[in-house]
Write a protein that holds these residues in place. Structure first.
Motif, PDB file in Angstrom:
ATOM      1  N   SER A 109      55.270  27.209 -41.399  1.00 37.48           N
ATOM      2  CA  SER A 109      55.361  28.139 -40.888  1.00 37.48           C
ATOM      3  C   SER A 109      54.892  29.464 -41.001  1.00 37.48           C
ATOM      4  O   SER A 109      54.681  30.551 -40.502  1.00 37.48           O
ATOM      5  CB  SER A 109      56.746  28.705 -40.983  1.00 37.48           C
ATOM      6  N   LEU A 111      51.728  31.440 -40.581  1.00 41.66           N
ATOM      7  CA  LEU A 111      50.397  32.125 -40.054  1.00 41.66           C
ATOM      8  C   LEU A 111      49.227  32.416 -40.453  1.00 41.66           C
ATOM      9  O   LEU A 111      48.415  31.840 -40.129  1.00 41.66           O
ATOM     10  CB  LEU A 111      50.434  32.511 -38.405  1.00 41.66           C
TER      11      LEU A 111
ATOM     12  N   ARG B  18      44.001  34.585 -39.570  1.00 41.55           N
ATOM     13  CA  ARG B  18      45.389  34.635 -38.478  1.00 41.55           C
ATOM     14  C   ARG B  18      45.352  33.732 -38.231  1.00 41.55           C
ATOM     15  O   ARG B  18      44.857  34.049 -36.754  1.00 41.55           O
ATOM     16  CB  ARG B  18      45.495  35.572 -39.071  1.00 41.55           C
ATOM     17  N   GLU B  20      46.735  32.685 -34.178  1.00 42.98           N
ATOM     18  CA  GLU B  20      47.479  33.703 -33.270  1.00 42.98           C
ATOM     19  C   GLU B  20      49.132  33.281 -33.535  1.00 42.98           C
ATOM     20  O   GLU B  20      49.556  32.030 -33.605  1.00 42.98           O
ATOM     21  CB  GLU B  20      46.979  33.182 -32.215  1.00 42.98           C
ATOM     22  N   ARG B  21      50.108  34.322 -32.930  1.00 44.50           N
ATOM     23  CA  ARG B  21      51.122  33.674 -32.737  1.00 44.50           C
ATOM     24  C   ARG B  21      51.393  33.705 -31.438  1.00 44.50           C
ATOM     25  O   ARG B  21      51.313  34.413 -30.759  1.00 44.50           O
ATOM     26  CB  ARG B  21      52.358  34.501 -33.308  1.00 44.50           C
ATOM     27  N   GLN B  25      56.944  32.346 -28.787  1.00 44.03           N
ATOM     28  CA  GLN B  25      57.453  32.782 -30.344  1.00 44.03           C
ATOM     29  C   GLN B  25      57.830  33.705 -30.222  1.00 44.03           C
ATOM     30  O   GLN B  25      57.174  34.739 -29.910  1.00 44.03           O
ATOM     31  CB  GLN B  25      56.483  31.588 -31.456  1.00 44.03           C
ATOM     32  N   ARG B  27      58.958  37.299 -31.887  1.00 41.92           N
ATOM     33  CA  ARG B  27      58.716  38.041 -32.928  1.00 41.92           C
ATOM     34  C   ARG B  27      59.345  37.963 -34.581  1.00 41.92           C
ATOM     35  O   ARG B  27      60.324  38.117 -34.279  1.00 41.92           O
ATOM     36  CB  ARG B  27      59.059  39.228 -32.453  1.00 41.92           C
ATOM     37  N   ARG B  33      61.232  37.357 -42.352  1.00 43.54           N
ATOM     38  CA  ARG B  33      59.548  37.785 -42.639  1.00 43.54           C
ATOM     39  C   ARG B  33      59.945  37.570 -45.141  1.00 43.54           C
ATOM     40  O   ARG B  33      58.887  37.046 -45.480  1.00 43.54           O
ATOM     41  CB  ARG B  33      58.828  39.086 -42.889  1.00 43.54           C
TER      42      ARG B  33
END
Lengths: 311, 316
Positions: A109, A111, B18, B20-21, B25, B27, B33
Motif C-alpha cells: 500500500s 506508493l 513515487r 501515481e495514486r 483511490q 485520498r 498515513r
C-alpha cells in the motif's frame, strides 16, 4: 512445465542421445553428488532396523526388526521431544504465519517506490543471517546482561532474563523466527499482489467499495492460492522446527522445553553413539512429514486449490 | 553488462520515485498515513536498532562500555581497537580464512555444478530430462535424514576433513530449479540462431544463456555463499574437536554466545568455565565480522531479490 510436447516431431532416441550428449554430461556432476549425499543415505536408513555397529557397517550389522522403534516409542524423552515439536510448530503457525501477509499488504500500500525498496531490502536482510548470529543478537538485546535488562536495571526496575526462562521460551523462539524470516516471507505474497488485476480494484471502487471491502473481497481472495500453498508447506514442515536454533539454545533453557525431534535424533543418535535409535527417530519424522504433506494437499484440493502439486 | 540488467529491471523501479495514486483511490487520511508510517517505522526499528547497538558497541573503547554498563547505544568516541585485537587473534584469523575459503571454494563449485545441471535439464526434448528432474525433486521431500547422511560422509572418510563442510551441501535442488526455470525461458530464437552459427551447447550456455541471466546467477550465488558462510552444524558434526579448523560461526558461538574465553587472551582456554570472557566490545566486533562479507555483497544483489527473480520458480 516444459515445452517438449509442443515440438512437432520427435527424432529417435539414438539421434537425440547423440545430439544432446553434452546436455547429459552437464547433469553428471550434480547427479553424482545427489546420488552420494542424498540417495545413498536412503540405504543408510536400513540402520533403523539394525543394531548398527560402526565397525561392522550397514552390510554386516545385526538385524533388529522393529526393536529400535519399540525402544523409541518406549522412551519418554522421545514423546517429550515430539510434544515440544508439535507445540512449537502450532504456536509458530498461529503467531508467525499471518505476519508476512500483513507486512506484504502494508508494503504494497506504500506508493513511494524508494521507501518501498528500502524497506524491502531491510526486511529481507536477516534471512541471510546465521542462527548463531540471530541468537547472539537476541541474547545481547534480551539476555540477562543484555540491553533490555541494562535499561531496566538502570531505572531500578525488576530485571527479566528472557533467554534462559523455560516459561517464555516459546515466545522467544517464535520472535526469533519472526525477526529472521517474516521479512523474507513476504516475497511470494508481494509477487502475487503485483500480479493482481488493477481493473478489479477500480471497478470495485467505482461501485462504492471502500479500502477494507476491497481488501476483503479482492486482495485476500487473490492471495488464496499462495496462502494455501504456504500452509501446505508449513504443515509438511511441522515436524522440522529450526534445528540449529534449538541446538544452540537447548542447554540454556533445558531439554524439557527445548528438545525437538531433530535435536533428539542428534543427541541420542550421534552424540551418544546410538545410531540406530537416532536413525529410527529420523525415519519416523520423515514418514510422518510425508503423510502431512500428502494430507495437506488432499485438503487443499478439496477446497479447489492447487496446493503443492496438481491433482 | 549494465545493459542486460536495466533491460529487465528499469520498468519496475527506476523511472519514478513515487507511483501515481490511481484516480479512483481515496485520498489518504492523516490518521491512515501516520498509522502506516508508524507501522513501517516500527518494523524498521525492530530490524535496525539491534544491529546499530552491536556496531556501536564494537566501535567503543572499553571505558565507554564500562560507563554505559554494557551495550552502547549512543556512540561516544569511536575506536577500532576491538577490531585490531580480534584481527591479530590467531583463532579469529584462522577462523576467518577457513570461513572465507569454504565460502569461496564451495560457492564456486556449487555454481558450476548447478548451472551445468540446470542448463542440461532446460532444453526441451532432450532425452531423459523429465526422469532426471523427477529424481532431483524427490530429494527435496525424501531424504535419509541426519544420521544416515552422517554415516555416509564419515564412511567416505569425511570426518575431520574440509570437504565434509562443502560436498554434502554442494547441490541445492531448489537452486537448480530456479536456474532451470530461467534458462528454459531464454529465447529459443536466440539459441537457434547460435546453433545455426555452429555453437554447441557448451558455447550456447557460456555466451548466450549466462549473459542473459546475470540477475538470477547473482541471486543463486548469494544463496550458496550465505549457506556456506553461515553453516555451523556440519562443523559440529564433522570437525567438532579441532579448533584449528573452526569457521567463524563456530568461534562466534563458542566465545560470544557461550562466553568461553578467547584462547588469545590471558590465561584463557576453551572449555574452562572460569576462563576470562573477552571484553564486550571485542565480542561485538566478532559479531560484526561475521556480518561484513554479507553487507559487502548484499547491496549488489538486493535489487535482483526485489525484482522477482525467485517468484517465477516458486511453483517449479
Amino acid at each position: 512445465m516444459s515445452a517438449s510436447h509442443t515440438r512437432q516431431e520427435r527424432p529417435g532416441l539414438r539421434i537425440r542421445l547423440r545430439r544432446d550428449r553434452s546436455l547429459l554430461i552437464m547433469v553428471v556432476p550434480a547427479a553424482v553428488l545427489l546420488l552420494v549425499f542424498n540417495y545413498a543415505p536412503l540405504f543408510g536408513l536400513l540402520t533403523a532396523f539394525q543394531y548398527y555397529d560402526p565397525p561392522a557397517g550397514v552390510w554386516n550389522s545385526e538385524w533388529a526388526g522393529f526393536e529400535q522403534f519399540r525402544r523409541l516409542f518406549a522412551d519418554p524423552l522421545f514423546w517429550g521431544a515430539l510434544r515440544n515439536t508439535l507445540y512449537l510448530s502450532l504456536v509458530q503457525l498461529v503467531l508467525f504465519f499471518p505476519i508476512p501477509i500483513a507486512l506484504a499488504l502494508l508494503l504494497n500500500s506504500v506508493l513511494g517506490v524508494r521507501v518501498r525498496n528500502f524497506v524491502q531490502s531491510v526486511v529481507y536482510l536477516p534471512h541471510f543471517f546465521s542462527w548463531v548470529l540471530v541468537i547472539t543478537i537476541f541474547q545481547q538485546m534480551l539476555g540477562g546482561a543484555g540491553a533490555l535488562n541494562q535499561f531496566l536495571r538502570s531505572h531500578d526496575l525488576q530485571t527479566w532474563d528472557i533467554t534462559t526462562n523455560p516459561g517464555t521460551f516459546v515466545l522467544l523462539v517464535t520472535s526469533q523466527v519472526v525477526w529472521k524470516e517474516a521479512g523474507w516471507g513476504i516475497v511470494v505474497f508481494l509477487a502475487a499482489l503485483s500480479a493482481m488485476n488493477p481493473g478489479l480494484y477500480e471497478a470495485a471502487a467505482v461501485d462504492g467499495a471502500g479500502p477494507f471491502r476491497r481488501m476483503w473481497h479482492i486482495t485476500l481472495p487473490g492471495l488464496r492460492g499462495v496462502i494455501v500453498l504456504m500452509l501446505v508447506l508449513r504443515l509438511g514442515g511441522a515436524l522440522s522446527v529450526g534445528f540449529e536454533q534449538f541446538l544452540i539454545q537447548r542447554d540454556a533453557v533445558g531439554h524439557e522445553t527445548a528438545e525437538v525431534l531433530d535435536t533428539y535424533a542428534f543427541y541420542y543418535g550421534i552424540a551418544t553413539g546410538d545410531y540406530s535409535l537416532g536413525a529410527a527417530a529420523g525415519l519416523f519424522k520423515s514418514v510422518i512429514s510425508l503423510l502431512l504433506i500428502w494430507g495437506a494437499n488432499r485438503i487443499a484440493h478439496s477446497f479447489g486449490e492447487d496446493g503443492l502439486y496438481r491433482r | 553488462m549494465t545493459k542486460v540488467f536495466t533491460a529487465g529491471t528499469s520498468a519496475a523501479t527506476a523511472p519514478r520515485a513515487r507511483a501515481e495514486r490511481p484516480p479512483w483511490q481515496e485520498r489518504p487520511t492523516v490518521a491512515g498515513r501516520s498509522a502506516k508510517g508508524g507501522a513501517i517505522g516500527g518494523v524498521l526499528a525492530v530490524m535496525l536498532v539491534p544491529l546499530w547497538i552491536v556496531v556501536v558497541t564494537s566501535l567503543s573503547a572499553p571505558d565507554v562500555v564500562n560507563r554505559a554498563g554494557g551495550l552502547v547505544v549512543w556512540p561516544d568516541g569511536l575506536t577500532f581497537q576491538a577490531y585490531r585485537e580480534i584481527l591479530t587473534d590467531p583463532t579469529v584469523r584462522t577462523a576467518l580464512s577457513v570461513s572465507l575459503g569454504v565460502a569461496v571454494i564451495g560457492t564456486a563449485l556449487s555454481m558450476v555444478v548447478s548451472v551445468l545441471c540446470a542448463y542440461g535439464l532446460s532444453r526441451p526434448g532432450s532425452p531423459g530430462h523429465r526422469l532426471i528432474l523427477v529424481l532431483l525433486i524427490v530429494t527435496m521431500f525424501v531424504g535419509g535424514g541426519l544420521i544416515p547422511t552422517f554415516l555416509v560422509v564419515t564412511g567416505l572418510g569425511g570426518y575431520g576433513r574440509w570437504w565434509a563442510l562443502i560436498l554434502p551441501s554442494a547441490v541445492s535442488v531448489f537452486n537448480i530449479l530456479v536456474l532451470r526455470s530461467f534458462y528454459a525461458k531464454t529465447s529459443g530464437e536466440l539459441i537457434d540462431a547460435a546453433r545455426m552459427d555452429g555453437a554447441g551447447d557448451w558455447r550456447i550456455l557460456w555466451s548466450v544463456v549466462l549473459p542473459t541471466s546475470r540477475a538470477v546467477t547473482a541471486v543463486i550465488a548469494l544463496f550458496y555463499a550465505v549457506g556456506y558462510w553461515n553453516s555451523f552444524f556440519n562443523v559440529m558434526l564433522y570437525l567438532p574437536t579441532d579448533s584449528e579448523k573452526w569457521p567463524l560461526q563456530y568461534v562466534l558461538l563458542t566465545y560470544v554466545n557461550r562466553g568461553a574465553g578467547m584462547p588469545g587472551s590471558v590465561n584463557a582456554g576453551f572449555g574452562m568455565a572460569h576462563a576470562r570472557t573477552a571484553p564486550l566490545s571485542t565480542q561485538m566486533a566478532v559479531v560484526v565480522l561475521t556480518l561484513v562479507p554479507l553487507l559487502v555483497v548484499y547491496p549488489f544483489v538486493q535489487k535482483h531479490l526485489r525484482t522477482g527473480v525467485l517468484t517465477g520458480a516458486v511453483k517449479g
